[in-house]
Enzyme design. Structure first.
Site, PDB file in Angstrom:
ATOM      1  N   GLY A  78       0.828  -1.208   0.000  1.00 33.23           N
ATOM      2  CA  GLY A  78       0.000   0.000   0.000  1.00 33.23           C
ATOM      3  C   GLY A  78       0.862   1.258   0.000  1.00 33.23           C
ATOM      4  CG  ASP A 136      -5.733  -8.102  -3.618  1.00 30.55           C
ATOM      5  OD1 ASP A 136      -5.524  -7.964  -2.399  1.00 30.55           O
ATOM      6  OD2 ASP A 136      -6.866  -8.202  -4.109  1.00 30.55           O
ATOM      7  CB  VAL A 137      -1.691  -7.453   0.709  1.00 25.46           C
ATOM      8  CG1 VAL A 137      -0.577  -6.511   0.292  1.00 25.46           C
ATOM      9  CG2 VAL A 137      -2.916  -6.684   1.211  1.00 25.46           C
ATOM     10  CG  ASN A 160       0.746   1.318   4.838  1.00 30.58           C
ATOM     11  OD1 ASN A 160       0.418   2.070   5.755  1.00 30.58           O
ATOM     12  ND2 ASN A 160       0.373   1.548   3.570  1.00 30.58           N
ATOM     13  CB  SER A 209      -5.671   1.182  13.871  1.00 27.32           C
ATOM     14  OG  SER A 209      -6.536   2.204  14.325  1.00 27.32           O
ATOM     15  CE1 TYR A 243      -8.632   0.025   9.603  1.00 20.51           C
ATOM     16  CE2 TYR A 243      -8.966   0.978  11.779  1.00 20.51           C
ATOM     17  CZ  TYR A 243      -8.222   0.860  10.619  1.00 20.51           C
ATOM     18  OH  TYR A 243      -7.059   1.595  10.486  1.00 20.51           O
ATOM     19  CE  LYS A 297      -5.663  -1.576  10.407  1.00 21.22           C
ATOM     20  NZ  LYS A 297      -4.471  -1.697   9.531  1.00 21.22           N
ATOM     21  CB  ILE A 340      -2.916   9.747  10.031  1.00 20.41           C
ATOM     22  CG1 ILE A 340      -2.535   8.640  11.023  1.00 20.41           C
ATOM     23  CG2 ILE A 340      -1.692  10.266   9.287  1.00 20.41           C
ATOM     24  CD1 ILE A 340      -1.653   9.054  12.157  1.00 20.41           C
TER      25      ILE A 340
HETATM   26  P1  NAD Z   1      -4.873   5.039   2.101  1.00 22.41           P
HETATM   27  O1  NAD Z   1      -6.253   4.602   1.726  1.00 22.41           O
HETATM   28  O2  NAD Z   1      -4.484   6.468   1.936  1.00 22.41           O
HETATM   29  O3  NAD Z   1      -3.801   4.155   1.277  1.00 22.41           O
HETATM   30  C1  NAD Z   1      -3.905   2.738   1.290  1.00 22.41           C
HETATM   31  C2  NAD Z   1      -3.028   2.177   0.185  1.00 22.41           C
HETATM   32  O4  NAD Z   1      -3.198   0.747   0.232  1.00 22.41           O
HETATM   33  C3  NAD Z   1      -3.458   2.626  -1.207  1.00 22.41           C
HETATM   34  O5  NAD Z   1      -2.324   2.892  -2.013  1.00 22.41           O
HETATM   35  C4  NAD Z   1      -4.251   1.434  -1.749  1.00 22.41           C
HETATM   36  O6  NAD Z   1      -4.238   1.324  -3.155  1.00 22.41           O
HETATM   37  C5  NAD Z   1      -3.502   0.288  -1.087  1.00 22.41           C
HETATM   38  N1  NAD Z   1      -4.306  -0.944  -0.987  1.00 22.41           N
HETATM   39  C6  NAD Z   1      -5.599  -1.052  -0.609  1.00 22.41           C
HETATM   40  N2  NAD Z   1      -5.986  -2.334  -0.677  1.00 22.41           N
HETATM   41  C7  NAD Z   1      -4.905  -3.055  -1.095  1.00 22.41           C
HETATM   42  C8  NAD Z   1      -4.683  -4.425  -1.343  1.00 22.41           C
HETATM   43  N3  NAD Z   1      -5.661  -5.337  -1.220  1.00 22.41           N
HETATM   44  N4  NAD Z   1      -3.440  -4.813  -1.747  1.00 22.41           N
HETATM   45  C9  NAD Z   1      -2.442  -3.891  -1.909  1.00 22.41           C
HETATM   46  N5  NAD Z   1      -2.606  -2.580  -1.694  1.00 22.41           N
HETATM   47  C10 NAD Z   1      -3.824  -2.166  -1.292  1.00 22.41           C
HETATM   48  O7  NAD Z   1      -4.663   4.508   3.611  1.00 22.41           O
HETATM   49  P2  NAD Z   1      -3.898   5.214   4.836  1.00 22.41           P
HETATM   50  O8  NAD Z   1      -4.844   6.112   5.504  1.00 22.41           O
HETATM   51  O9  NAD Z   1      -2.574   5.710   4.401  1.00 22.41           O
HETATM   52  O10 NAD Z   1      -3.695   3.937   5.808  1.00 22.41           O
HETATM   53  C11 NAD Z   1      -2.569   3.095   5.714  1.00 22.41           C
HETATM   54  C12 NAD Z   1      -2.602   2.107   6.876  1.00 22.41           C
HETATM   55  O11 NAD Z   1      -2.632   2.820   8.111  1.00 22.41           O
HETATM   56  C13 NAD Z   1      -3.817   1.201   6.869  1.00 22.41           C
HETATM   57  O12 NAD Z   1      -3.446  -0.078   7.322  1.00 22.41           O
HETATM   58  C14 NAD Z   1      -4.731   1.867   7.868  1.00 22.41           C
HETATM   59  O13 NAD Z   1      -5.647   0.968   8.445  1.00 22.41           O
HETATM   60  C15 NAD Z   1      -3.733   2.375   8.873  1.00 22.41           C
HETATM   61  N6  NAD Z   1      -4.208   3.496   9.696  1.00 22.41           N
HETATM   62  C16 NAD Z   1      -4.591   4.677   9.109  1.00 22.41           C
HETATM   63  C17 NAD Z   1      -5.024   5.738   9.920  1.00 22.41           C
HETATM   64  C18 NAD Z   1      -5.430   7.055   9.343  1.00 22.41           C
HETATM   65  O14 NAD Z   1      -5.880   7.933  10.096  1.00 22.41           O
HETATM   66  N7  NAD Z   1      -5.297   7.266   8.048  1.00 22.41           N
HETATM   67  C19 NAD Z   1      -5.074   5.559  11.309  1.00 22.41           C
HETATM   68  C20 NAD Z   1      -4.693   4.344  11.862  1.00 22.41           C
HETATM   69  C21 NAD Z   1      -4.241   3.319  11.043  1.00 22.41           C
END
Ligand code: NAD
Length: 260
Positions: A13, A63-64, A90, A143, A155, A159, A188
């Site tokens: 990701g 696709d993970v 991630n 998270s 979710y 997590k 974030i």
């Molecule tokens: P985002 O949606 O901005 O980016 C996610 C990325 O993962 C994208 O590039 C997407 O194409 C890719 N992706 C989605 N499904 C996929 C799959 N099946 N295989 C490969 N790639 C895939 O997300 P983000 O906000 O940057 O979050 C990143 C991580 O941080 C996630 O695990 C999320 O749960 C965690 N997180 C985010 C926040 C927040 O506030 N944004 C808070 C806590 C945890």
């Protein structure tokens, strides 16, 4: 510098948001980067940033949640670089914050597939290479919702499972040269969250009223924590979950005492 020169880091990701910030931060420390993502356009954008920094980069459509897809991307990575030193699990998705009674059942599989099975599948495949070389670091992005209840009925439990998987793998591979840790990000300020504010779907003031430091965290703050956990200087840190949450998980019952 924290000793990541010439290391090979897979960031799942890595096309946008936190994953992109981590990829860029690892590259800044001298690592070569491999991005596993389903969104090729986004992944290529990150790749351009890394190339501009003078590091090598490989973009793999993966696709993970699907083992054959991760196998193929891992084979491509090994063909290009010969080994993998760092895995950042991630990639993640979420779902609407509604009651279990109202959440479409399809989210149970969808979110579990990416957020838990994805971590499992990538750790299994790439962990095998790391254990074989007796060397490697894995950082799982969990998270803060895993640490304190919020209305995210799939979710958040998923997590939490990522945290336990982190601890199990850390224990299993403790004598095999592979460290496994997790980060629990709070709120974030990603483009996604900013978009929700812009559309009036979430209210920043409401969120910040529950964040003791009253500030949003930036993706680069999570990236800094990831770089720290990957550093060879931290060779005895394994099995931990590091909250980077501006105090969100410390909030508890504080407000019941009438204090801000
Ligand atoms: P985002 O949606 O901005 O980016 C996610 C990325 O993962 C994208 O590039 C997407 O194409 C890719 N992706 C989605 N499904 C996929 C799959 N099946 N295989 C490969 N790639 C895939 O997300 P983000 O906000 O940057 O979050 C990143 C991580 O941080 C996630 O695990 C999320 O749960 C965690 N997180 C985010 C926040 C927040 O506030 N944004 C808070 C806590 C945890």
């Amino acid at each position: 510098m924290v000793g990541l020169k010439e290391k090979v880091a897979v960031v799942t990701g890595g096309g946008m948001g936190i994953g992109q910030a981590i990829a860029v931060a690892l590259a800044q420390e001298g690592a070569n980067i491999v991005i596993f993502d389903i969104d090729m356009e986004a992944a290529k954008e990150t790749a351009c940033k890394i190339e501009d920094m003078g590091q090598e980069v490989l973009v793999c459509e993966a696709d993970v949640s699907k083992a054959p897809s991760v196998d193929k991307a891992t084979d491509q990575t090994l063909e290009r670089f010969g080994h993998i030193d760092i895995l950042i699990n991630n990639a993640g998705i979420t779902h609407p914050a509604v009651s279990i009674l109202d959440l479409d059942l399809e989210f149970l599989d969808k979110v579990t597939d990416v957020d838990l099975k994805g971590v499992y599948i990538c750790s299994r495949r790439i962990g095998k290479e790391m254990v074989g070389r007796q060397s490697g670091v894995i950082v799982n992005i969990s998270s803060v919702t895993a640490l304190t209840p919020v209305p995210l009925v799939v979710y958040a439990p998923v997590k939490s499972a990522v945290i336990m998987l982190t601890r199990i793998l850390a224990r299993d591979w403790a004598q095999k040269g592979v460290r496994v840790n997790a980060i629990a990000p709070g709120y974030i300020l990603t483009p996604l969250l900013q978009g929700m504010f812009d559309k009036g779907l979430r209210n920043p003031d409401t969120i910040l009223s529950h964040v003791p430091m009253k500030k949003f965290i930036m993706p680069s703050d999570i990236a800094d924590a990831a770089v720290f956990l990957c550093s060879e200087k931290e060779r005895f840190i394994t099995g931990v979950t590091l909250p980077v949450d501006a105090g969100f998980s410390c909030e508890g019952g504080w407000k019941a005492y009438g204090d801000e």
